[in-house]
Design a protein around this motif. Sequence first.
Motif, short mmCIF file in Angstrom:
data_model
loop_
_atom_site.label_atom_id
_atom_site.label_comp_id
_atom_site.label_asym_id
_atom_site.label_seq_id
_atom_site.Cartn_x
_atom_site.Cartn_y
_atom_site.Cartn_z
N ASN A 1 5.90 -3.92 8.12
CA ASN A 1 7.05 -3.50 7.62
C ASN A 1 7.57 -4.36 6.33
OD1 ASN A 1 8.72 -1.65 9.57
ND2 ASN A 1 7.79 -3.30 10.85
N ILE A 2 6.98 -5.16 5.91
CA ILE A 2 7.20 -6.12 5.01
C ILE A 2 6.40 -5.46 3.56
CG2 ILE A 2 7.50 -8.20 3.52
CD1 ILE A 2 8.43 -9.30 6.09
N PRO A 3 6.74 -4.85 2.55
CA PRO A 3 6.00 -4.50 1.61
C PRO A 3 5.14 -5.56 1.05
CG PRO A 3 8.01 -4.63 0.78
CD PRO A 3 8.13 -4.85 2.22
N ALA A 4 3.79 -5.17 0.73
CA ALA A 4 2.95 -6.33 0.22
C ALA A 4 2.79 -6.30 -1.51
CB ALA A 4 1.42 -6.05 0.61
N PRO A 5 2.45 -7.69 -1.94
CA PRO A 5 2.61 -7.57 -3.38
C PRO A 5 1.54 -6.77 -4.22
CG PRO A 5 1.79 -9.49 -2.52
CD PRO A 5 2.20 -8.72 -1.28
N THR A 6 0.70 -6.07 -3.42
CA THR A 6 -0.54 -5.27 -3.81
C THR A 6 0.02 -3.76 -3.91
OG1 THR A 6 -1.32 -5.15 -1.77
CG2 THR A 6 -2.46 -6.70 -3.17
N PHE A 7 1.19 -3.41 -3.30
CA PHE A 7 1.61 -2.09 -3.20
C PHE A 7 1.86 -1.44 -4.61
CE2 PHE A 7 3.64 -1.52 1.27
CZ PHE A 7 2.66 -2.10 2.08
N ASN A 8 1.42 -0.33 -4.80
CA ASN A 8 1.87 0.75 -5.84
C ASN A 8 3.14 1.31 -5.71
OD1 ASN A 8 1.18 3.01 -4.19
ND2 ASN A 8 -0.76 3.38 -4.64
N PHE A 9 3.36 2.27 -6.70
CA PHE A 9 5.03 2.82 -6.63
C PHE A 9 5.06 3.50 -5.40
CE2 PHE A 9 8.21 5.27 -7.57
CZ PHE A 9 9.25 4.64 -8.28
N SER A 10 4.11 4.35 -5.04
CA SER A 10 4.29 5.46 -3.94
C SER A 10 4.52 4.61 -2.65
CB SER A 10 3.56 6.47 -3.74
OG SER A 10 2.26 6.06 -3.83
N ALA A 11 3.64 3.42 -2.35
CA ALA A 11 3.74 2.96 -1.25
C ALA A 11 5.07 1.82 -1.31
CB ALA A 11 2.44 1.56 -1.16
N LEU A 12 5.49 1.59 -2.21
CA LEU A 12 6.76 0.70 -2.32
C LEU A 12 7.96 1.63 -2.18
CD1 LEU A 12 6.37 -1.53 -5.53
CD2 LEU A 12 6.57 -2.28 -3.14
N GLN A 13 7.90 2.88 -2.64
CA GLN A 13 8.46 3.76 -2.18
C GLN A 13 8.74 4.33 -0.87
OE1 GLN A 13 8.32 7.44 -4.40
NE2 GLN A 13 10.19 8.61 -3.86
N THR A 14 7.61 4.39 -0.33
CA THR A 14 7.41 4.73 1.29
C THR A 14 8.23 3.66 2.12
OG1 THR A 14 5.83 6.26 0.85
CG2 THR A 14 6.27 5.44 2.99
N SER A 15 8.04 2.53 1.84
CA SER A 15 8.36 1.46 2.56
C SER A 15 9.88 1.20 2.33
CB SER A 15 7.60 0.01 1.88
OG SER A 15 8.33 -1.13 2.33
#
Length: 326
Positions: free
Chosen positions: A159-173
């Motif tokens: 559940n915690i977003p990773a520092p490697t996430f791109n924009f869409s992965a962050l948006q989803t999280s």
Amino acid sequence: MRRMSFIGSMIWLSFGLLCCVKADLQLGFYDKSCPKAEQTISDFVKEHIPHAPTLASPLLRMHFHDCFVRGCDGSVLINSTSNNQAEKAATPNLTLRGFDFIDRVKSLVEKECPGVVSCADILALVARDAVGVIGGPFWRVPTGRRDGTISNSTEALNNIPAPTFNFSALQTSFANKGLSVADLIWLSGAHTIGISHCSSFSSRLYNFTGKGGQDPSLDSFYAANLKKNKCKSPNDNTSIAEMDPGSFRTFDLGYYKNVLKRRGLFQSDAALITNAASKSAILNIVNSPPEVFFQVFAASMEKMGRIEVLTGSAGEIRKHCAVVNG
Ligand code: HEM
Ligand SMILES: *[C@@H]1O[C@H](CO)[C@@H](O)[C@H](O)[C@H]1NC(C)=O
Ligand SMILES: *[C@@H]1O[C@H](CO)[C@@H](O)[C@H](O)[C@H]1NC(C)=O
Ligand SMILES: *[C@@H]1O[C@H](CO)[C@@H](O)[C@H](O)[C@H]1NC(C)=O
Ligand SMILES: *[C@@H]1O[C@H](CO)[C@@H](O)[C@H](O)[C@H]1NC(C)=O
Ligand SMILES: *[C@@H]1O[C@H](CO)[C@@H](O)[C@H](O)[C@H]1NC(C)=O
Ligand SMILES: CC(=O)N[C@H]1CO[C@H](CO)[C@@H](O)[C@@H]1O
């Protein structure tokens, strides 16, 4: 017509009541049950954070981690046991600090009113008050959260977003927690304070592509500087770097200015300028007085503090924040 809609709303209301006794958070929830609680908490923070100003950032981050795993229910504070790996044991949480600070606040409040004030509320209030002490924004913290009884390291990882996430992965999280892209942009502004371990971003400095080399989305001069002065080897997991060098204790626009200069430490920071609307929001905020950032940050923090909260008779009021009641 009026009558119909009145009856209609009564029906909906009773559905609501049948379904679950669900109360809302409210400002001053403890005004009657523990009138001095909020003051005690803020006095303690005001007394101690000036001597340890670098604790403000991990306390803020801890509140975020709490809210993103099973809602803001204090589950991040629970210790692992012989048969349970708690959230604390998950990789992203290993770098959290400040648990003992929360435990000390809790024992003060327990002395005043045993079994009344939740650890989840204490964490939410301490995070707000600590950011206030270092001159950051103020946000409202309605209270009445109750403490959860489950803390699961796998859920933290999921559940915690990773520092490697791109924009869409962050948006989803963030969307999974009921938060918008605007919330993502403004809450990321928390990276204007605090530090990171090299291990959280050194993949961008060393062998990024698998053929050697750096992350091209990171300013190459800045990357070289980080390698020379901060993260001297790819496996360094103890060294740290300030996320907003020069003003890492000050809640200001420095983070967004860095991101625009391609000097955000994480891919997740860099991601915020890969989306046109997000980039233009950031350009706008750096050209506005800092109070504007403070305002939008505060609004998003209040929203974050409401994620999946337990209220009413759900959960419990933990006696010790690190252990569920026996
Ligand atoms: C958008 C997704 C986010 C990602 C991927 C992310 C990731 C990270 C990482 C990897 C660190 C460094 C940990 C370390 O190595 O020590 C960090 C630090 C930090 N994060 Fe985030 N974060 C995010 C959002 C947030 C939010 C929403 C907040 C609070 C509202 C926050 C507050 C902080 C603070 C204050 C620190 C510094 C902690 C310290 O000084 O010890 N972050 N974050
Ligand atoms: C922790 O959460 C994971 C993922 O949801 C689940 O598979 C696992 O069974 C949980 N562990 C415990 C001890 O409940
Ligand atoms: C973002 O990351 C996800 C998950 O790793 C991946 O599936 C997706 O293709 C990426 N999107 C972009 C635009 O790179
Ligand atoms: C870089 O990564 C590739 C692929 O993972 C690996 O084969 C190579 O040995 C790495 N090079 C160095 C210098 O670590
Ligand atoms: C950090 O790195 C050292 C040496 O590479 C290693 O022995 C240690 O286990 C690592 N620590 C963690 C928490 O990964
Ligand atoms: C929780 O764990 C910490 C760190 O290991 C320890 O200092 C603390 O005493 C524990 N708290 C309780 C109530 O067991
Ligand atoms: C930075 C850090 O300490 N990372 C460690 C976190 O915990 C995992 C195991 O759960 C280790 O593999 C990481 O090295």
